[in-house]
Design a protein around this motif. Structure first.
Motif, PDB file in Angstrom:
ATOM      1  N   ALA A 157      -4.341  40.012 -15.518  1.00  3.35           N
ATOM      2  CA  ALA A 157      -5.627  40.198 -16.189  1.00  3.35           C
ATOM      3  C   ALA A 157      -5.576  41.339 -17.193  1.00  3.35           C
ATOM      4  O   ALA A 157      -6.137  41.235 -18.292  1.00  3.35           O
ATOM      5  CB  ALA A 157      -6.722  40.444 -15.156  1.00  3.35           C
ATOM      6  N   ARG A 158      -4.887  42.405 -16.842  1.00  3.87           N
ATOM      7  CA  ARG A 158      -4.775  43.532 -17.767  1.00  3.87           C
ATOM      8  C   ARG A 158      -4.001  43.137 -19.023  1.00  3.87           C
ATOM      9  O   ARG A 158      -4.346  43.563 -20.125  1.00  3.87           O
ATOM     10  CB  ARG A 158      -4.128  44.727 -17.075  1.00  3.87           C
ATOM     11  CG  ARG A 158      -5.057  45.443 -16.122  1.00  3.87           C
ATOM     12  CD  ARG A 158      -4.361  46.637 -15.456  1.00  3.87           C
ATOM     13  NE  ARG A 158      -5.292  47.412 -14.688  1.00  3.87           N
ATOM     14  CZ  ARG A 158      -5.567  47.214 -13.403  1.00  3.87           C
ATOM     15  NH1 ARG A 158      -4.963  46.251 -12.731  1.00  3.87           N
ATOM     16  NH2 ARG A 158      -6.436  47.972 -12.777  1.00  3.87           N
ATOM     17  N   MET A 159      -2.973  42.336 -18.852  1.00  6.42           N
ATOM     18  CA  MET A 159      -2.218  41.873 -20.023  1.00  6.42           C
ATOM     19  C   MET A 159      -3.080  40.985 -20.909  1.00  6.42           C
ATOM     20  O   MET A 159      -3.080  41.126 -22.130  1.00  6.42           O
ATOM     21  CB  MET A 159      -0.957  41.128 -19.595  1.00  6.42           C
ATOM     22  CG  MET A 159       0.152  42.040 -19.154  1.00  6.42           C
ATOM     23  SD  MET A 159       1.720  41.175 -19.012  1.00  6.42           S
ATOM     24  CE  MET A 159       2.114  40.959 -20.745  1.00  6.42           C
ATOM     25  N   ILE A 160      -3.803  40.063 -20.305  1.00  3.20           N
ATOM     26  CA  ILE A 160      -4.663  39.151 -21.068  1.00  3.20           C
ATOM     27  C   ILE A 160      -5.754  39.947 -21.781  1.00  3.20           C
ATOM     28  O   ILE A 160      -5.999  39.748 -22.978  1.00  3.20           O
ATOM     29  CB  ILE A 160      -5.296  38.081 -20.155  1.00  3.20           C
ATOM     30  CG1 ILE A 160      -4.229  37.218 -19.495  1.00  3.20           C
ATOM     31  CG2 ILE A 160      -6.324  37.252 -20.903  1.00  3.20           C
ATOM     32  CD1 ILE A 160      -3.499  36.276 -20.401  1.00  3.20           C
ATOM     33  N   ALA A 161      -6.409  40.846 -21.070  1.00  4.41           N
ATOM     34  CA  ALA A 161      -7.477  41.645 -21.677  1.00  4.41           C
ATOM     35  C   ALA A 161      -6.912  42.536 -22.779  1.00  4.41           C
ATOM     36  O   ALA A 161      -7.569  42.752 -23.800  1.00  4.41           O
ATOM     37  CB  ALA A 161      -8.186  42.480 -20.617  1.00  4.41           C
ATOM     38  N   GLY A 162      -5.690  43.011 -22.593  1.00  2.18           N
ATOM     39  CA  GLY A 162      -5.053  43.851 -23.606  1.00  2.18           C
ATOM     40  C   GLY A 162      -4.791  43.110 -24.903  1.00  2.18           C
ATOM     41  O   GLY A 162      -4.791  43.700 -25.979  1.00  2.18           O
ATOM     42  N   LYS A 163      -4.568  41.800 -24.811  1.00  2.00           N
ATOM     43  CA  LYS A 163      -4.329  40.992 -26.009  1.00  2.00           C
ATOM     44  C   LYS A 163      -5.562  40.952 -26.902  1.00  2.00           C
ATOM     45  O   LYS A 163      -5.445  40.802 -28.103  1.00  2.00           O
ATOM     46  CB  LYS A 163      -3.938  39.564 -25.631  1.00  2.00           C
ATOM     47  CG  LYS A 163      -2.590  39.447 -24.981  1.00  2.00           C
ATOM     48  CD  LYS A 163      -2.311  38.010 -24.592  1.00  2.00           C
ATOM     49  CE  LYS A 163      -1.002  37.887 -23.852  1.00  2.00           C
ATOM     50  NZ  LYS A 163      -0.748  36.503 -23.431  1.00  2.00           N
ATOM     51  N   VAL A 164      -6.732  41.058 -26.301  1.00  6.29           N
ATOM     52  CA  VAL A 164      -7.965  40.995 -27.079  1.00  6.29           C
ATOM     53  C   VAL A 164      -8.628  42.369 -27.186  1.00  6.29           C
ATOM     54  O   VAL A 164      -9.753  42.471 -27.639  1.00  6.29           O
ATOM     55  CB  VAL A 164      -8.957  39.967 -26.479  1.00  6.29           C
ATOM     56  CG1 VAL A 164      -8.396  38.575 -26.583  1.00  6.29           C
ATOM     57  CG2 VAL A 164      -9.324  40.310 -25.048  1.00  6.29           C
ATOM     58  N   SER A 165      -7.910  43.409 -26.774  1.00  2.61           N
ATOM     59  CA  SER A 165      -8.516  44.746 -26.748  1.00  2.61           C
ATOM     60  C   SER A 165      -8.780  45.311 -28.138  1.00  2.61           C
ATOM     61  O   SER A 165      -9.488  46.300 -28.264  1.00  2.61           O
ATOM     62  CB  SER A 165      -7.667  45.711 -25.936  1.00  2.61           C
ATOM     63  OG  SER A 165      -6.437  45.932 -26.595  1.00  2.61           O
ATOM     64  N   ALA A 166      -8.226  44.704 -29.176  1.00  5.46           N
ATOM     65  CA  ALA A 166      -8.522  45.163 -30.532  1.00  5.46           C
ATOM     66  C   ALA A 166     -10.011  45.006 -30.820  1.00  5.46           C
ATOM     67  O   ALA A 166     -10.567  45.721 -31.641  1.00  5.46           O
ATOM     68  CB  ALA A 166      -7.698  44.374 -31.540  1.00  5.46           C
ATOM     69  N   ASP A 167     -10.643  44.086 -30.115  1.00  7.72           N
ATOM     70  CA  ASP A 167     -12.086  43.876 -30.248  1.00  7.72           C
ATOM     71  C   ASP A 167     -12.795  44.789 -29.252  1.00  7.72           C
ATOM     72  O   ASP A 167     -12.675  44.603 -28.040  1.00  7.72           O
ATOM     73  CB  ASP A 167     -12.418  42.410 -29.959  1.00  7.72           C
ATOM     74  CG  ASP A 167     -13.906  42.111 -29.992  1.00  7.72           C
ATOM     75  OD1 ASP A 167     -14.699  43.017 -30.313  1.00  7.72           O
ATOM     76  OD2 ASP A 167     -14.273  40.964 -29.686  1.00  7.72           O
TER      77      ASP A 167
END
Length: 97
Positions: free
Chosen positions: A36-46
């Motif tokens: 989940a942290r990896m997935i959320a990190g992919k969109v963390s630019a937003d």
């Protein structure tokens, strides 16, 4: 009915789970929150993007699919679990137990 974007998020979670496992030794396991942290990190630019906790339902759906397909197994304290409940780890299917 599941939307195309939901299916894409689940597919991304599946790929991430398998990629993380591929980076580990055969008997190593991963934590669902790591995925989940990896997935959320992919969109963390937003800055309005999801936190890793908000991504967990997608991660659980991907894990349930992989377990049903016999691709991964779940365990807790080295005991294999038949289904996802409580704390658990994700690992490759071990042929000799």
């Amino acid at each position: 009915m599941t939307s195309d974007s939901a299916l894409e998020r689940i597919a991304d979670a599946r790929r991430t789970i398998l990629q993380l496992l591929a980076r580990r030794t055969d008997q190593a396991t991963i934590c669902p929150s790591e995925v989940a942290r990896m997935i959320a990190g992919k969109v963390s630019a937003d800055p309005e993007g999801p936190s890793w906790r908000q991504v967990m339902p997608v991660i659980h759906a991907a894990i349930d699919q992989l377990v049903a397909e016999g691709v991964v197994e779940l365990s807790w304290k080295r005991k294999v679990m038949a289904s996802r409940y409580g704390p658990y780890r994700i690992g490759r299917i071990q042929s000799t137990r």
